[in-house]
Structures are given as C-alpha cells and as structure tokens.
Write a protein that holds these residues in place. Structure first.
Motif: not given
Ligand code: SAH
Ligand code: SF4
Ligand code: F3S
Length: 444
Positions: A78-82, A101-117, A120-125
């Motif tokens: 996460g952070g500014c590069v993505p 891969v996530f960014g500053p505005p959705n950092l609170h969504r990381l737990p949900a994004l990890l669950e999806t990853a 699905t076994g697929q990268p979540v961007l």
C-alpha cells in the motif's frame, strides 16, 4: 495469524501505519516479532523520490522468497507508490507474487481485500480515487506513549513542478474541527502529552470545509487545540510559506501549549528556480516571513527542506540557495538531491543537472548548513531548556532523550525522569543535531 508492517516515507505514512495496525488487530491479526514469523507482510511505500521508491520495490522483490518459503503467506503493498497513475499495472506485472495492492484512501479495507485474495487465490488490486478520505472512527495502535500524530488535512492543492504528492494524495480535504478536537481530548485522556497536527500543508486547513465549518481556519484550530486540557504540547507540520499568515504567528505567541517551532520548506533561494518550481513565493517574500516569525516568536526554531539540482539550476542559482541559508540561519534543513518523478512537470523540463554536479552542490550545502546548525546549538550551551521526556535514547540507551519546545533533541542521564515528564535540562554540550545536558527539576 501474525502480521508484520514496514513503512517508508513521511509522518503521514507512519501515522497511517498506526491506523492500519489498529484495523488489522481489530480484524484478529497480531503483530509478529519480524517477517520470518509473519503470515502477512504489509509494505507502506513512498514515492516522493526515486531512492524511496527503489527501497520499497527492492523489498517487494526480496519478499518473493519469503512468500514462497511457506504456503499461505500473504504480501500486501500500500502507501503512495501504487497510487501513482499507471502504477498498479506496472507493479502487478513486475511482482505477480503480491497478493493485495491498495492505497491510502482504502487502507481500512485491507482485511476484506486479504480475505478475497485468500478465497480466490488471485491478486486483488483495489486503487480508489485519490479524493477519498480515511474514515474517522478507525481503531489506531499508536507507536509511542508520549507523542501522537493527528492528521488534520489530507492531500495538497499545490502543484510544485517536481512533486508526486498531489498525484497520489489528491486535493485538500480537511477533517472536521470537532472530530480533531475530540481526538485530541481522547489522546490527553489516554495519557499522551504531545500532539503533532499533520498535513502536507496544514496552513490551508479549513479552506475546503462546507459553509458551516468554513469559519475555522488553521489559526482557529490551533487556538482551540491549545485549550485541550491534559496535553503539554502541540506541534504541526508542514507549513507552506505561501499560505502562512501572520495571524498564525500571533495565535502561536498567545498559546501555551503550541510549541515555537516551524518547518517552512524553502526548496531554493533562487527566484528563477522558485518560479520554475511553482512555489508561489520569491526569496524576498520568504525572508520577510522569517523576519515576522522572529519578531512575533523570538527564539523560535525554524527548519526547512531544500532541493539541489532542480532542472535548469545554474551555479548562480545554487549560490542563491547558499546565500538564503546564510541569511535565514535555519536550525536544521532536510536537503535533497532533485529526483525526477514520472508524470511531473519538472520531468519534462530541459537542462536536467548532471548527477555529479548535483552531488557536489549537495555536499557544499550540507557543509554550510551543518556549520550553522552547530553554531546555533552551541549558543544554547549553559542555558536551561524545557524538555518533554520521551525515554531511552535510540543511540545510547544509557542516556534518555527528549525535545525542547523548539524541537531540538536533547539527551541526559535518566535520573528520576519518566516518559511524559516536562523537566528542566541545563545544556552542557552541543553537537550538530543534538544537545547534551543535565536533568534538573521537574515542571509537571
Ligand atoms: N508538503 C510538504 C512536504 C512534501 S515532501 C511541503 O510542501 O513542504 C517533503 C520534501 O521532499 C519536500 O519539501 C521537498 O523538499 C522534497 N521533495 C519532494 N519532491 C521531490 C523530488 N522530486 N526530488 C527531490 N526532493 C523532493
Ligand atoms: Fe508537494 Fe508542493 Fe504539495 Fe508540498 S506543497 S506536497 S512539495 S506539491
Ligand atoms: Fe512519500 Fe507519500 Fe509521504 S509519497 S513523502 S509517503 S505523502
């Protein structure tokens, strides 16, 4: 499940790492002693200069072996590069082993994004529009116990020709004054002694708020923050010289808790370069602001940021920067080699300065600034300073460390001092960036 978090970049990122830690722990993750023990590694990246970006990219590459060493491990970036335009595609092509891969505005969504990853076994961007704001009510796991960071404004409306920040952090969005003041009171209640108000440009605080909040500008917010019982000190960073008003100085002078320190990035001392950078002030205006600072807040600490080797910077332009540094007598300066950032206006400018010339100029600038910093530190030997005790010094845990109101780092024998105490320290020795002293009486 254990997580490990590595953060690059500015205090904004460091504070967002505290929020992310809170969010992860709320979702059931616990901190790992290091990456080896972790099931999840999160990198919060910074792209302000190429060196910062390369450090993060290097780490992402390195972590491929870490990820493959144990099935089920997760890597999130996460952070500014993505958040840079086009970066997600580049990152996912170069680092297919990254799960989220996530960014500053959705950092609170990381737990949900990890669950999806995981499911699905697929990268979540998931990269959202940079105008989003991190919700106010997230849990925070703060690093220290004495000083706490509080973001007051997200984003930046300036478009300095060299800078990637507006492209990754979006337009200015101020948090509501009530929310900020409640957070400050909560911190005081939790025993914190110092709050640092954060923003890329805190001086524009409130300008974007809807009609009913608009009357609160940065000066008003400072004055109200100064009333929060229990806090000993309030600081803020960063101030933009073009948006700094004399009234803010008057509020500071009348305040009890607001410390006498300003970080006022000058960037260059050459009018031609300042114009090309699009900074919105010239050398004379910058020096006039400093004069006001010293009239209204005598003895205030002033630090700055300077960039060396901006495209088209001639030897004469650079000498103007040296001459500004001599005139300004900054307590300290962060000096940077200009770094070309994809998509910025400066990247397309002609006359990029050769790296060897940039390096030689940086060394000359640092020599001059270090000498001034040392002279200013030496002028404090024999004086007594109010120091907010932080704890054992990083460099030498036998001594303890704290800061003066003007933000100078002081070390002293611990004695009876406890973290969070305000004590008197008599300065006995000056180094370029730190002071040494003997702890005297306790103030509170
Ligand atoms: N919002 C703050 C800080 C932004 S980034 C401000 O405007 O002052 C921190 C510092 O990094 C800047 O002040 C600048 O000196 C430096 N910086 C930003 N972009 C840079 C680049 N492309 N190359 C070198 N230094 C840079
Ligand atoms: Fe970047 Fe300029 Fe904004 Fe600072 S004021 S974040 S240097 S664009
Ligand atoms: Fe870096 Fe982003 Fe801060 S680019 S300097 S972490 S706002």
């Amino acid at each position: 499940m254990l997580y490990h978090l590595t953060t690059y970049g500015c205090q904004m990122n460091a504070h967002e790492a505290e929020i992310l830690a809170g969010v992860l722990e709320d979702a059931g993750w616990t901190p790992a002693p290091g990456p080896d023990e972790a099931d999840l590694v999160v990198l919060l990246t910074c792209g302000v200069r190429d060196t910062a970006e390369q450090r993060a990219l290097g780490k992402m590459g390195e972590l491929k072996r870490w990820k493959l060493a144990r099935p089920g491990r997760l890597l999130a970036v996460g952070g500014c590069v993505p958040q840079q335009p086009g970066a997600v595609e580049r990152l996912s092509a170069a680092f297919p082993h990254v799960d989220v891969v996530f960014g500053p505005p959705n950092l609170h969504r990381l737990p949900a994004l990890l669950e999806t990853a995981l499911a699905t076994g697929q990268p979540v961007l998931e990269i959202l529009d940079d105008s989003g704001a991190i919700p106010d009510d997230l849990p925070v796991r703060r690093e220290g116990k004495v000083r706490a960071w509080v973001t007051i404004i997200h984003g930046c409306n300036h478009g300095c020709a060299y800078c990637i920040v507006p492209a990754v952090r979006g337009r200015e969005r101020s948090r509501q004054p009530r929310t900020i003041l409640d957070e400050l009171s909560g911190l005081a209640g939790d025993g914190f002694r110092e709050a640092v108000l954060l923003g890329q440009n805190v001086n524009n605080y409130g300008r974007d708020l809807p009609a009913e909040g608009r009357r609160v500008d940065f000066g008003d917010l400072l004055a109200q923050a100064d009333q929060v019982e229990g806090l000993a000190r309030i600081r803020f960073t960063t101030s933009h010289p073009a948006n700094f008003r004399r009234r803010f100085l008057e509020v500071m002078a009348g305040a009890r808790r607001v410390c006498e320190h300003l970080h006022l990035p000058a960037q260059s001392g050459s009018d031609r370069v300042l114009r090309a950078m699009g900074r919105g002030y010239d050398r004379a205006q910058y020096l006039e602001l400093l004069k006001q600072v010293r009239e209204v807040l005598p003895g205030a600490g002033v630090t700055t940021d300077l960039i060396v080797g901006f495209p088209g910077e001639t030897e004469e332009d650079f000498e103007d920067t040296l001459c500004l540094v001599e005139a300004a007598r900054f307590d300290g300066a962060f000096t940077f080699l200009y770094s070309e950032r994809r998509g910025t206006r400066a990247a397309a400018m002609p006359d990029q300065v050769p790296p060897a010339v940039r390096g030689e100029r940086l060394a000359r600038l640092n020599r001059l600034q270090n000498q001034i910093s040392l002279e200013l530190s030496q002028s404090l030997v024999g004086s007594t300073q109010e120091v907010l005790v932080e704890g054992p010094s990083d460099r030498n845990p036998a001594r303890w460390a704290g800061r003066t109101r003007t933000n100078k780092l002081v070390t002293f024998p611990a004695g009876a001092a406890r973290p969070g105490d305000l004590i008197e320290v008599r300065i006995t020795l000056a180094r370029t960036w730190t002071l040494e002293g003997e702890a005297g009486g306790k103030r509170s």
